[in-house]
Design a protein around this motif. Structure first.
Motif, mmCIF file in Angstrom:
data_model
loop_
_atom_site.group_PDB
_atom_site.id
_atom_site.type_symbol
_atom_site.label_atom_id
_atom_site.label_comp_id
_atom_site.label_asym_id
_atom_site.label_seq_id
_atom_site.Cartn_x
_atom_site.Cartn_y
_atom_site.Cartn_z
ATOM 1 N N GLU A 417 50.212 -5.562 -7.887
ATOM 2 C CA GLU A 417 50.381 -4.553 -6.844
ATOM 3 C C GLU A 417 49.045 -4.251 -6.157
ATOM 4 O O GLU A 417 48.974 -4.130 -4.932
ATOM 5 C CB GLU A 417 50.957 -3.267 -7.453
ATOM 6 C CG GLU A 417 52.383 -3.407 -7.954
ATOM 7 C CD GLU A 417 52.850 -2.152 -8.676
ATOM 8 O OE1 GLU A 417 52.050 -1.182 -8.733
ATOM 9 O OE2 GLU A 417 53.980 -2.135 -9.192
ATOM 10 N N LEU A 418 48.003 -4.075 -6.953
ATOM 11 C CA LEU A 418 46.691 -3.768 -6.390
ATOM 12 C C LEU A 418 46.162 -4.906 -5.531
ATOM 13 O O LEU A 418 45.505 -4.683 -4.502
ATOM 14 C CB LEU A 418 45.698 -3.449 -7.514
ATOM 15 C CG LEU A 418 45.964 -2.143 -8.285
ATOM 16 C CD1 LEU A 418 45.129 -2.107 -9.567
ATOM 17 C CD2 LEU A 418 45.617 -0.940 -7.399
ATOM 18 N N LEU A 419 46.414 -6.147 -5.965
ATOM 19 C CA LEU A 419 45.898 -7.331 -5.252
ATOM 20 C C LEU A 419 46.784 -7.729 -4.079
ATOM 21 O O LEU A 419 46.362 -8.543 -3.240
ATOM 22 C CB LEU A 419 45.765 -8.513 -6.210
ATOM 23 C CG LEU A 419 44.728 -8.377 -7.330
ATOM 24 C CD1 LEU A 419 44.836 -9.539 -8.301
ATOM 25 C CD2 LEU A 419 43.319 -8.297 -6.748
ATOM 26 N N GLY A 420 47.996 -7.213 -4.072
ATOM 27 C CA GLY A 420 48.935 -7.653 -3.045
ATOM 28 C C GLY A 420 49.333 -9.103 -3.255
ATOM 29 O O GLY A 420 49.499 -9.858 -2.291
ATOM 30 N N ALA A 421 49.462 -9.485 -4.513
ATOM 31 C CA ALA A 421 49.751 -10.889 -4.850
ATOM 32 C C ALA A 421 50.793 -10.941 -5.960
ATOM 33 O O ALA A 421 50.946 -10.000 -6.745
ATOM 34 C CB ALA A 421 48.483 -11.596 -5.301
#
Length: 443
Positions: A417-421
């Motif tokens: 979620e944090l990495l958008g990956a």
């Protein structure tokens, strides 16, 4: 070369052999006068020992004296009779036993006359030897060594500072790298070493198989000078680089010696280019860590780094060698050699990127995760690394981190979620892993 037999032919000396008549071809390098009962500590190989036998008092006295001469490698003993005017049989027998040539000096002949004539003979022989050696100045190194060995009465070799034998008619009695190490450390050894003249980053050395007299040392220096001229004259012709080649990248940090080191290290190679302290050459050879470690103490460079590419089209091979060199630069030690085959593809790709690009890649891909870890005092970056190094297996990663598999899944989901990956997708995994590796290579 002056031999014991030469001295027998000197006019006015009237020396007569009394023992060791089959050993008269021994070379004479200097003369030494003594009346000590045991002169061993003062003797050198090749000396003509001159004595009036004042030390001899009774049978048995000759044994320690002659034994000392034999151990030191003296050329011969020239002696005049003691009180009786004749050489005692004890001395003759000791010389026969120890295979030491014994020359009888006439009782009416002054030692000063003998010394003067021997010194003159040695000087004349030395001058003749230098002239004969200079006459072979245009010959190959091997021919120069043969001539010098004959004049010195000792085997000779030419060694490279890389620890290899350039030329020599016989096997070197000690490893060449050990000779170079001792020379660099200014340590004495079984060989006498004289540096070859010339402006080369990698020196050559002349090694003679034993201690040298003053005249011999002068001849060895003459040989070193001639070898230097021969080395400078014999620059290897540059061959065409084939369609495919192995390229070696060499860096001598803090100095401009890389070009000379490559030329000495790769005699078959063709220099491609030099940029600052780094040079590239196409070659069929693979440089040895041992060779570079041997020469390192003789260079000004603070470190020697080397990257070796695989055989490939020249431009491609050069790029791979440059990548391997970048990996070598990030390894510890004063000498680092990295063949391309030792480096994973992703390491080569990351190593080839400039520092600024690696830092930017790390910030762009991992920035949100790094900030979250810093604010929350967590270690999700480490969790993601272990997960990816376990081939994306939650079970293996949980076991490696000593957490429950559901905990691992939660952490990976939060990191994604944090990495958008999506860290379960291969392409996203690849981007994140390369960003992690770029952080490892930075600095």
């Amino acid at each position: 070369m002056t031999t014991v037999k030469t001295l027998l032919g000197l006019p006015g000396l009237r020396l007569r052999p009394r023992a060791g008549a089959d050993l008269l071809d021994r070379p004479v390098t200097r003369i030494y006068v003594t009346e000590l009962p045991d002169p061993g500590r003062y003797l050198s190989a090749g000396e003509l020992v001159l004595s009036g036998l004042l030390w001899w008092r009774r049978p048995g006295d000759a044994e320690p004296f002659v034994a000392a001469l034999a151990r030191a490698g003296a050329a011969a003993l020239a002696a005049s009779g003691a009180d009786s005017g004749d050489i005692p049989g004890d001395v003759v027998e000791a010389c026969e036993r120890h295979r030491m040539p014994l020359l009888e000096v006439p009782a009416d002949l002054s030692f000063s006359v003998i010394t003067e004539q021997v010194v003159l003979a040695l000087a004349a022989a030395s001058e003749s030897a230098r002239k004969r050696l200079q006459a072979a100045a245009d010959a190959p190194v091997e021919t120069l060594l043969e001539s010098a060995s004959a004049e010195l009465g000792l085997p000779c070799w030419v060694l490279s500072g890389l620890g290899r034998v350039v030329a020599g008619a016989s096997p070197l009695p000690v490893p060449a790298a050990e000779v170079v190490r001792r020379y660099a450390a200014k340590e004495s050894g079984p060989l006498t070493v004289v540096p070859v003249e010339g402006r080369h980053a990698v020196p050559w050395l002349v090694a003679a198989g034993g201690p040298l007299s003053t005249a011999q040392a002068e001849l060895a220096e003459e040989l070193a000078g001639l070898v230097g001229v021969t080395r400078a004259r014999a620059a290897a012709p540059e061959a065409e680089v084939p369609g495919e080649a192995r390229v070696v990248a060499l860096r001598t940090e803090g100095s401009d010696e890389s070009r000379d080191v490559l030329r000495e290290l790769l005699p078959d190679g063709r220099l491609l280019e030099s940029v600052g302290d780094t040079s590239y050459a196409a070659t069929a050879l693979v440089p040895s860590t041992t060779e570079l470690s041997t020469v390192e103490p003789l260079l000004r460079a603070s470190r020697i780094l080397c990257g070796v590419g695989d055989p490939a089209p020249r431009d491609e091979a050069r790029d791979v060698a440059a990548y391997a060199l970048a990996v070598a630069a990030r390894r510890p030690g004063r000498v680092s050699v990295v063949p391309a085959g030792e480096v994973d593809v992703h390491r080569l790709l990351v190593a080839g990127a400039p520092d600024g690009l690696r830092a930017a890649l790390r910030r762009r891909v991992l920035g949100p995760l790094l900030e979250y870890d810093a604010e929350q005092h967590t270690d999700l970056v480490h969790t993601v690394r272990v997960f990816l190094e376990c081939s994306g297996s939650p079970t293996r990663a949980a076991k490696a981190l000593h957490v429950h598999v559901n905990t691992l899944r939660y952490r990976i989901g939060r990191a994604g979620e944090l990495l958008g990956a999506d860290l379960t997708e291969f392409t996203d995994q690849l981007d994140v892993y390369l960003a992690l590796r770029a952080g490892d290579q930075a600095g």
